[in-house]
Design an enzyme around this catalytic site. Structure first.
Site, PDB file in Angstrom:
ATOM      1  N   LYS A 196       4.749  16.725 -41.152  1.00 18.03           N
ATOM      2  CA  LYS A 196       4.743  15.114 -40.743  1.00 18.03           C
ATOM      3  C   LYS A 196       4.090  14.527 -41.886  1.00 18.03           C
ATOM      4  O   LYS A 196       3.449  14.730 -42.625  1.00 18.03           O
ATOM      5  CB  LYS A 196       3.989  15.223 -39.383  1.00 18.03           C
ATOM      6  CG  LYS A 196       4.581  15.736 -38.114  1.00 18.03           C
ATOM      7  CD  LYS A 196       6.108  15.362 -37.671  1.00 18.03           C
ATOM      8  CE  LYS A 196       6.804  16.133 -36.921  1.00 18.03           C
ATOM      9  NZ  LYS A 196       6.220  16.547 -35.634  1.00 18.03           N
TER      10      LYS A 196
HETATM   11  C1  LIG Z   1       6.258  17.102 -34.305  1.00 21.97           C
HETATM   12  C2  LIG Z   1       6.689  16.103 -32.927  1.00 21.97           C
HETATM   13  C3  LIG Z   1       6.093  16.495 -31.810  1.00 21.97           C
HETATM   14  C4  LIG Z   1       5.052  17.366 -31.439  1.00 21.97           C
HETATM   15  O1  LIG Z   1       3.964  17.576 -32.546  1.00 21.97           O
HETATM   16  P1  LIG Z   1       3.018  18.911 -32.685  1.00 21.97           P
HETATM   17  O2  LIG Z   1       1.898  18.256 -33.501  1.00 21.97           O
HETATM   18  O3  LIG Z   1       4.136  19.791 -33.541  1.00 21.97           O
HETATM   19  O4  LIG Z   1       2.598  19.181 -31.308  1.00 21.97           O
HETATM   20  C5  LIG Z   1       6.460  15.591 -30.889  1.00 21.97           C
HETATM   21  N1  LIG Z   1       7.429  14.657 -30.965  1.00 21.97           N
HETATM   22  C6  LIG Z   1       8.178  14.558 -31.901  1.00 21.97           C
HETATM   23  C7  LIG Z   1       9.340  13.519 -32.166  1.00 21.97           C
HETATM   24  C8  LIG Z   1       7.819  15.338 -33.172  1.00 21.97           C
HETATM   25  O5  LIG Z   1       8.633  15.106 -34.226  1.00 21.97           O
END
Ligand SMILES: *Cc1c(COP(=O)(O)O)cnc(C)c1O
Length: 387
Positions: free
Chosen positions: A182
């Site tokens: 991310k």
């Molecule tokens: C990555 C992601 C999540 C979850 O995040 P984590 O930190 O992996 O739990 C939720 N929604 C979207 C759209 C994502 O890309």
């Protein structure tokens, strides 16, 4: 051969230093770095409150809880997203209702949201897919009219803007992830932004077992007693992660600019492929894109080979492109246990057969992009012949 992943974190010496400092300090978990990170990220995004938690999934669970969602309620979510978005609704015993996406951007379609509203609808979770903010003006008009909570799953869009204002301000509750792929990372981690003091307090309690005060607050008050007032979880981010997140946050603007630069390279290259076998998603003029992902649609008819064959060939050439996402309700759990039906969101189902996420991350080099583009040209050989 040089292996190019679809996403990758960037860690520098300042990040390492920041984590090492915490290791030598008195606080490894919820300590001063949590407050520091929460203040910094709230200020950067222009929100009153930020609540740090240990994943984006936890952020969504906290937000859905703070929106008072429970059994019998429905929450509208887009078909194209990571399963965590709708799983958060299931955690509270409510039912996710899938809305279709717009064909050109794959963002939630406000018109289909309207069609999916029932007397049981309590909230909408909008997903800033790939890093492009949704049409928040249209969504806000709907949530105002039907008195719904607007939750933004902004896990892709940190660093982005909608109508000149940062993401994180557009939902009543805005959820972010700090997983390594991310926009910024803390290893694992997440946070929620909001302007409601009440919601922020409920989420702080929810991340700590439903206990009203945390350890440091009790220590400051000279008190040993605490009260658990509702059923919560251990969703605490630790100080090592918060220190890393703080250090990463300082680079957010630079990284967003870099992602946009890379996107331009891709777009320019694709514009010169005459048959348009590979086309990037459309973006809105209302949006500063965060480009968590660079998503293209693969046109099987003009390319001559299907998407999955193309992905396999890219892999053979060291390019680990990916697919985001198949519609959530097509997963076996949703189909077999929850009885969702194929055909619910035809635009999403169709798009899911065509999308490819090409490599996109700040450390990607021009030569990597050139390699990816060259491989795409070779795969769409009909393009080359027509040119
Ligand atoms: C990555 C992601 C999540 C979850 O995040 P984590 O930190 O992996 O739990 C939720 N929604 C979207 C759209 C994502 O890309």
């Amino acid at each position: 051969m040089n292996r190019i992943p679809y996403a990758r974190h960037s860690i520098d010496d300042a990040d390492i230093e920041a984590v090492c400092e915490v290791l030598k300090s008195d606080w490894l978990t919820t300590g001063p770095k949590i407050d520091e990170f929460e203040s910094a990220v709230a200020a950067k995004l222009g929100c009153r409150f930020a609540v740090a938690v240990n994943s984006g999934t936890a952020a969504l669970h906290c937000a859905v809880h703070a929106a008072n969602i429970g059994p019998g309620d429905e929450v509208i979510v887009p078909a194209i997203t990571f399963a965590a978005t709708s799983n958060a609704v299931l955690y509270l015993g409510a039912r996710p209702v899938f809305a279709d996406v717009l064909a050109d951007s794959l963002l939630i379609d406000p018109e289909d949201v309207l069609r999916k509203i029932t007397p049981r609808t309590k909230a909408i979770i909008a997903v800033d897919y790939a890093g492009a903010a949704c049409d928040y003006a249209a969504l806000r008009a709907i949530t105002d009219r039907y008195r719904l909570t607007l939750i933004a799953d902004a896990c892709h869009s940190l660093g982005g803007k909608y109508r000149q204002q940062s993401v994180g301000q557009w939902g009543d509750l805005n959820c972010f992830s700090m997983h390594p792929v991310k926009p910024i990372t803390s290893g694992e981690g997440g946070f929620i932004t909001c302007d409601s003091e009440y919601a922020a307090a409920r989420m702080r309690s929810f991340r700590n077992h439903g206990i009203d005060l945390d350890f440091r607050q009790r220590e400051r008050m000279g008190s040993w007693s605490y009260a658990m007032t509702e059923l919560g979880f251990n969703y605490r981010l630790n100080d090592l992660q918060a220190a890393l997140a703080l250090s990463q946050l300082r680079k957010l603007e630079e990284w967003t600019a870099r992602r946009n630069e890379i996107a331009l390279w891709y777009r320019d290259a694709m514009a010169s492929m005459p048959l348009r076998a590979v086309t990037p998603l459309k973006t809105s003029a209302d949006v500063v894109h965060a480009y968590h992902l660079f998503v293209v649609r693969w046109n099987r008819a003009t390319a001559g080979i299907d998407r999955d064959t193309a992905l396999g060939r890219l892999r053979q050439n060291g390019i680990f492109a990916n697919v985001h996402y198949q519609p959530v309700y097509l997963h076996p759990y949703y189909q077999r246990r929850l009885r969702y039906r194929q055909g619910t969101c035809p635009i999403a189902e169709n798009a899911a057969r065509e999308v490819i996420s090409l490599p996109m991350f700040p450390g990607l080099q021009r030569s990597d992009v050139d390699h990816v583009v060259e491989q795409l040209r070779l795969l769409t050989a009909r393009d080359t012949r027509a040119a």
